[in-house]
Design a protein around this motif. Structure first.
Motif, short mmCIF file in Angstrom:
data_model
loop_
_atom_site.label_atom_id
_atom_site.label_comp_id
_atom_site.label_asym_id
_atom_site.label_seq_id
_atom_site.Cartn_x
_atom_site.Cartn_y
_atom_site.Cartn_z
N UNK A 28 -5.84 -25.14 -2.35
CA UNK A 28 -4.79 -24.16 -2.04
C UNK A 28 -4.28 -23.50 -3.33
N UNK A 29 -4.00 -24.33 -4.32
CA UNK A 29 -3.44 -23.81 -5.57
C UNK A 29 -4.41 -22.88 -6.30
N UNK A 30 -5.67 -23.30 -6.39
CA UNK A 30 -6.62 -22.45 -7.11
C UNK A 30 -6.90 -21.16 -6.31
N UNK A 31 -6.86 -21.26 -4.99
CA UNK A 31 -7.03 -20.03 -4.18
C UNK A 31 -5.89 -19.06 -4.50
N UNK A 32 -4.68 -19.60 -4.62
CA UNK A 32 -3.52 -18.74 -4.92
C UNK A 32 -3.66 -18.15 -6.32
N UNK A 33 -4.09 -18.97 -7.28
CA UNK A 33 -4.23 -18.48 -8.66
C UNK A 33 -5.27 -17.35 -8.71
N UNK A 34 -6.39 -17.54 -8.02
CA UNK A 34 -7.43 -16.50 -8.01
C UNK A 34 -6.91 -15.23 -7.35
N UNK A 35 -6.17 -15.44 -6.28
CA UNK A 35 -5.64 -14.27 -5.55
C UNK A 35 -4.77 -13.42 -6.47
N UNK A 36 -3.93 -14.09 -7.28
CA UNK A 36 -3.07 -13.30 -8.18
C UNK A 36 -3.89 -12.62 -9.28
N UNK A 37 -4.99 -13.24 -9.67
CA UNK A 37 -5.88 -12.55 -10.62
C UNK A 37 -6.45 -11.29 -9.99
N UNK A 38 -6.76 -11.35 -8.71
CA UNK A 38 -7.29 -10.16 -8.02
C UNK A 38 -6.18 -9.14 -7.79
N UNK A 39 -5.01 -9.65 -7.49
CA UNK A 39 -3.89 -8.76 -7.15
C UNK A 39 -3.40 -7.96 -8.35
N UNK A 40 -3.40 -8.60 -9.53
CA UNK A 40 -2.81 -7.95 -10.71
C UNK A 40 -3.35 -6.54 -10.97
N UNK A 41 -4.68 -6.36 -11.06
CA UNK A 41 -5.16 -4.98 -11.31
C UNK A 41 -4.90 -4.05 -10.12
N UNK A 42 -4.96 -4.61 -8.91
CA UNK A 42 -4.73 -3.75 -7.73
C UNK A 42 -3.28 -3.29 -7.68
N UNK A 43 -2.40 -4.17 -8.13
CA UNK A 43 -0.97 -3.81 -8.15
C UNK A 43 -0.74 -2.66 -9.14
N UNK A 44 -1.44 -2.75 -10.27
CA UNK A 44 -1.29 -1.66 -11.27
C UNK A 44 -1.80 -0.35 -10.68
N UNK A 45 -2.93 -0.44 -9.97
CA UNK A 45 -3.52 0.74 -9.34
C UNK A 45 -2.54 1.32 -8.31
N UNK A 46 -1.95 0.41 -7.53
CA UNK A 46 -0.98 0.85 -6.51
C UNK A 46 0.19 1.57 -7.18
N UNK A 47 0.70 0.98 -8.27
CA UNK A 47 1.83 1.61 -8.98
C UNK A 47 1.46 3.01 -9.45
N UNK A 48 0.22 3.14 -9.97
CA UNK A 48 -0.21 4.44 -10.49
C UNK A 48 -0.31 5.46 -9.35
N UNK A 49 -0.87 5.03 -8.22
CA UNK A 49 -1.02 5.95 -7.08
C UNK A 49 0.35 6.39 -6.58
N UNK A 50 1.25 5.44 -6.46
CA UNK A 50 2.58 5.79 -5.93
C UNK A 50 3.35 6.66 -6.93
N UNK A 51 3.17 6.37 -8.22
CA UNK A 51 3.86 7.18 -9.23
C UNK A 51 3.37 8.63 -9.16
N UNK A 52 2.06 8.75 -8.95
CA UNK A 52 1.48 10.10 -8.83
C UNK A 52 2.10 10.84 -7.63
N UNK A 53 2.42 10.06 -6.60
CA UNK A 53 3.02 10.70 -5.41
C UNK A 53 4.54 10.82 -5.54
N UNK A 54 5.04 10.43 -6.69
CA UNK A 54 6.48 10.56 -6.93
C UNK A 54 7.30 9.47 -6.24
N UNK A 55 6.65 8.35 -5.89
CA UNK A 55 7.37 7.25 -5.25
C UNK A 55 7.62 6.16 -6.28
#
Ligand SMILES: Cc1cc2nc3c(=O)[nH]c(=O)nc-3n(C[C@H](O)[C@H](O)[C@H](O)COP(=O)(O)OP(=O)(O)OC[C@H]3O[C@@H](n4cnc5c(N)ncnc54)[C@H](O)[C@@H]3O)c2cc1C
Length: 745
Positions: free
Chosen positions: A370-397
């Motif tokens: 469970x713990x390592x699955x969560x740790x890996x998930x956050x490794x995957x999430x980190x770059x996607x979160x940055x991408x999401x922030x960039x997309x939303x910033x572009x849309x002025x959100x």
């Protein structure tokens, strides 16, 4: 082999020929926990292990845990972390580190290795990262560069000491602890000259602050006490700032004594540029870009995973010392000559001793998965979160409600994706949408993180007690190999700090209601059934039935009321929501455990050196999955049944309750046309008004018959689980272990 086990073996036709001969090797773990392709992480594991089983183990054996104070030996441990690359594991290469990109799995693996020997050592390393985490997650680029570079160990030829940090949130009672909103730490404007940067006066007292004895800087949560500063923020304080930086007295801890903990006092003047994440000035008011809650949320959702893995390490580390103790228990006694069962098997002749160790082992496996699955998930999430922030910033959100609103459409698309058939062409389009990927992983992370922290540490602490008990009196002495008693007590701290169980449960009760998460959960249930079709021995079918029961109960509780007509599922009703969160954690842990075994099977077939040992290891790990799935089913069934029925009033022997009872005369009459009906009538009121001696007429199951159907099914789904446990026990009684523990007692 014990006579009992021999008997089971003879009577069972399903026993496999393959048996696991040795404890799971690194190569197995690397595949299960998905770092077989990451040489950098394998190196980190090896170096953390050498510090743990060398420096740290010697310190514990030498009694360094007996002092609350920060000693030269404890300080030497930090330097050993620096030399081994553990400190630098948090940094980017340009900041003095060696791992590029997200590091949740890396830090978790290092913490796991250290906690295998001592939880305090693991905490001492994690606390430095925790101090930097607010800066890493929300700091300005300048803040990130400054504090991470200063905290990186010196490069060859560089003559400086790395900075150490502490994270200061908790305050003296009655202020911040579980409730992070109740801040007493204050920030005011000290000076603000025209055109210059404002200077802030920060007043903060901390309670139970890790790393504080030697911290050169801290990240502290404070509230505004000045109309010229809006809300709250996290602020960076340095030891040499003007004013008081009092490291405070050491806390007299009963746990984790290799880390430093104390109650510091700060009264310092600092530039406003120390506000984590920076600020803007609006109408003469300093507005921090992030309030303290936003910073803390970003930090804890990652750092709590590593804490959960520390307890997992403790459980798995207990296996080898317990086996050694059990086997050698009677050696030296007159009747126990080499070659006799008593000599060779010791307490392992007894089924209960083996079964209890299987429980500890299975829990450790599930917790690690469970713990390592969560740790890996956050490794995957980190770059996607940055991408999401960039997309939303572009849309002025930007941030808060606007972001939630903007993501609503992506949530609908994510739910649609989960409902599509594998062959549907729309899947490709939806799956490629970064915002859809973000909401899926975000919803999963919002559940997996608190689940790891809650289940691994809370249930893990209970199972550590079990591990200690398996060593008898030896278990609660300082001489116990593997330092099991310390690990038991330490596990309780892991369940407490970075937010105790109530905090994790509270978070789960919100995040597990997300439509996106629930859609994923339904998909996971179907996935478990499919896995069961090809891997029936993993207990995946049992788990799928338990998942179905949880889902039914969850849906039922959304609408159901208690006997007084009050709503059952709502924030204040922790008696309903918290147990349901607990039940979910069991399911998630079991699921991750099964998925890791499948991964091992899929990936290891190509690995020639593993080929020989693999069938036995797979069989054993599958048996542990099955055992754990059965435990999970039991817990879920117990919790759900209590919630579904426990809020109904039990009928009494009054007019209302007796409405559904037969009167004896009525029954006698019916007997004439329906012979035998009397045998089915449970609640019969005699002609003199007397009734059976029990609480009242039996409760009916109005509206809940589906639940009883699910529960019936779940019971029969347990078929085979005890056979799996017997097989696992037999392996435990035979598996080879090294001659001596690889670190001193
Ligand atoms: C060794 C050690 C190191 C630590 N290191 C740090 C550090 O580096 N930095 C830092 O900031 N803090 C640190 N802490 C503090 C730690 O995070 C807190 O102790 C922890 O969050 C619990 O808060 P509390 O002690 O105030 O417990 P309390 O809030 O008093 O909780 C007591 C009990 O009440 C329950 N409870 C509380 N509120 C609720 C609620 N709303 N609903 C239901 N139940 C509730 C809790 O679950 C718990 O069982 C450390 C603590 C220790 C012991």
């Amino acid at each position: 082999m014990s006579p009992l086990l021999e008997e089971h073996r003879m009577s069972s036709t399903t026993l496999p020929p393959a048996t696991m001969l040795t404890l799971p090797a690194d190569a197995i773990r690397q595949i299960q926990w998905r770092f077989a392709d990451r040489f950098d992480l394998q190196m980190l594991v090896q170096s953390a292990r050498s510090v743990a089983r060398g420096t740290v183990a010697h310190m514990v054996a030498a009694g360094e845990r007996n002092s609350h104070e920060w000693t030269p030996a404890k300080n030497e441990m930090l330097e050993a972390f620096d030399r081994a690359g553990i400190t630098a594991a948090f940094m980017e290469p340009e900041e003095g580190g060696f791992i590029a990109g997200p590091k949740n799995l890396a830090l978790s693996l290092a913490a796991f290795e250290l906690a295998w020997v001592d939880g305090g050592a693991a905490t001492a390393s994690l606390a430095g990262f925790l101090a930097l985490a607010p800066i890493h997650e929300r700091g300005t680029p300048e803040q990130v560069m400054r504090y991470k570079s200063l905290s990186a160990p010196p490069q060859p030829g560089e003559n400086r000491k790395p900075w150490r940090g502490a994270f200061v949130l908790t305050e003296p009672i009655p202020y911040v602890g579980v409730d992070t909103g109740m801040l007493s730490g204050k920030v005011r404007v000290a000076d603000w000259n025209n055109g210059e940067e404002p200077m802030l006066q920060v007043d903060k007292r901390g309670r139970f602050i890790t790393n504080i004895a030697f911290a050169n800087f801290v990240t502290a949560a404070v509230n505004s006490d000045d109309p010229r500063i809006k809300g709250s923020c996290v602020v960076i304080l340095e030891e040499t700032d003007e004013g008081t930086f009092d490291h405070g007295t050491a806390t007299k801890k009963l746990v984790h004594q290799l880390s430093s903990t104390g109650d510091p006092i700060f009264n310092l003047k600092v530039p406003a540029s120390r506000i984590v994440g920076g600020y803007t000035v609006k109408d003469g008011v300093i507005v921090p870009n992030y309030n303290h809650a936003e910073v803390i949320e970003a930090v804890f959702r990652r750092t709590r995973v590593a804490v959960g893995l520390m307890t997992a390490a403790k459980l798995l580390s207990a296996v080898e010392p317990v086996i050694r103790y059990q086997r050698g228990r009677f050696r030296g006694a007159e009747g126990a000559k080499p070659g006799t069962v008593r000599y060779e098997q010791g307490i392992q002749q007894r089924e209960d001793a083996l079964h209890r160790l299987v429980d500890v082992w299975a829990t450790g496996e599930a917790a690690a998965s469970l713990g390592f699955a969560a740790a890996r998930l956050f490794d995957e999430l980190d770059p996607i979160e940055k991408q999401k922030n960039a997309i939303l910033a572009e849309r002025g959100v930007s941030g808060g409600r606007a972001e939630l609103k903007a993501l609503r459409q992506s949530e609908a698309r994510a739910i649609e994706l989960l409902s599509l058939r594998a062959s549907d062409p729309r899947r490709v389009e939806l799956a490629a949408d970064p915002l859809v990927q973000f909401v899926l992983k975000d919803a999963e992370g919002n559940v997996l993180c608190p689940a790891t922290k809650l289940w691994n540490t809370g249930h893990g602490a209970n199972l550590m007690r079990e591990a200690v008990s398996l060593m008898g009196g030896y278990g609660i002495t300082e001489d116990c190999p593997g330092f099991l008693a310390s690990k038991w007590m330490d596990a309780q701290l892991e369940a407490t700090y970075e937010g105790p169980e109530a905090v994790q449960r509270r978070q789960l009760t919100v995040t597990m209601t997300s439509e996106v998460f629930l859609a994923q959960f339904r998909a996971w249930t179907a996935e478990m059934r499919r896995i069961a079709a090809t891997h029936p021995n993993t207990g995946a079918c049992t788990l799928a039935s338990a998942m179905r029961m949880w889902q039914w109960t969850f849906d039922h509780l959304q609408k159901a009321t208690d006997a007084a007509g009050n709503k059952l599922y709502h924030g204040q009703r922790q008696g309903v929501t918290f147990p349901l969160a607990d039940a979910l954690c069991w399911l998630l842990a079991s699921r991750c455990q099964i998925l890791d075994v499948l991964e091992l099977e899929a990936r290891s077939s190509a690995d020639a050196p593993l080929a020989e040992a693999l069938p036995g290891t797979l069989q054993f790990l599958s048996d542990l999955c099955h055992t754990q799935a059965a435990q999970t089913a039991g817990e879920v069934s117990r919790i759900c049944a209590e919630l579904v029925f426990g809020y109904n009033e039990h009928p009494a022997w009054d007019d209302e309750g007796c409405k559904t009872c037969f009167a004896q005369a009525e029954l006698d009459e019916l007997e004439e046309t329906m012979p035998g009906i009397g045998a089915f009538a449970v609640d019969v009121i005699a002609s003199d008004g007397s009734h059976p001696q029990k609480a009242g007429p039996c409760a009916d199951c109005a509206g809940c018959s589906d639940f009883l159907h699910l529960q019936n099914k779940l019971c029969s789904c347990l078929s085979g689980s005890r056979l799996a446990k017997d097989r696992a026990a037999e392996t435990v009684s035979k598996v080879m272990i090294p001659e001596a523990l690889d670190y001193p007692a």
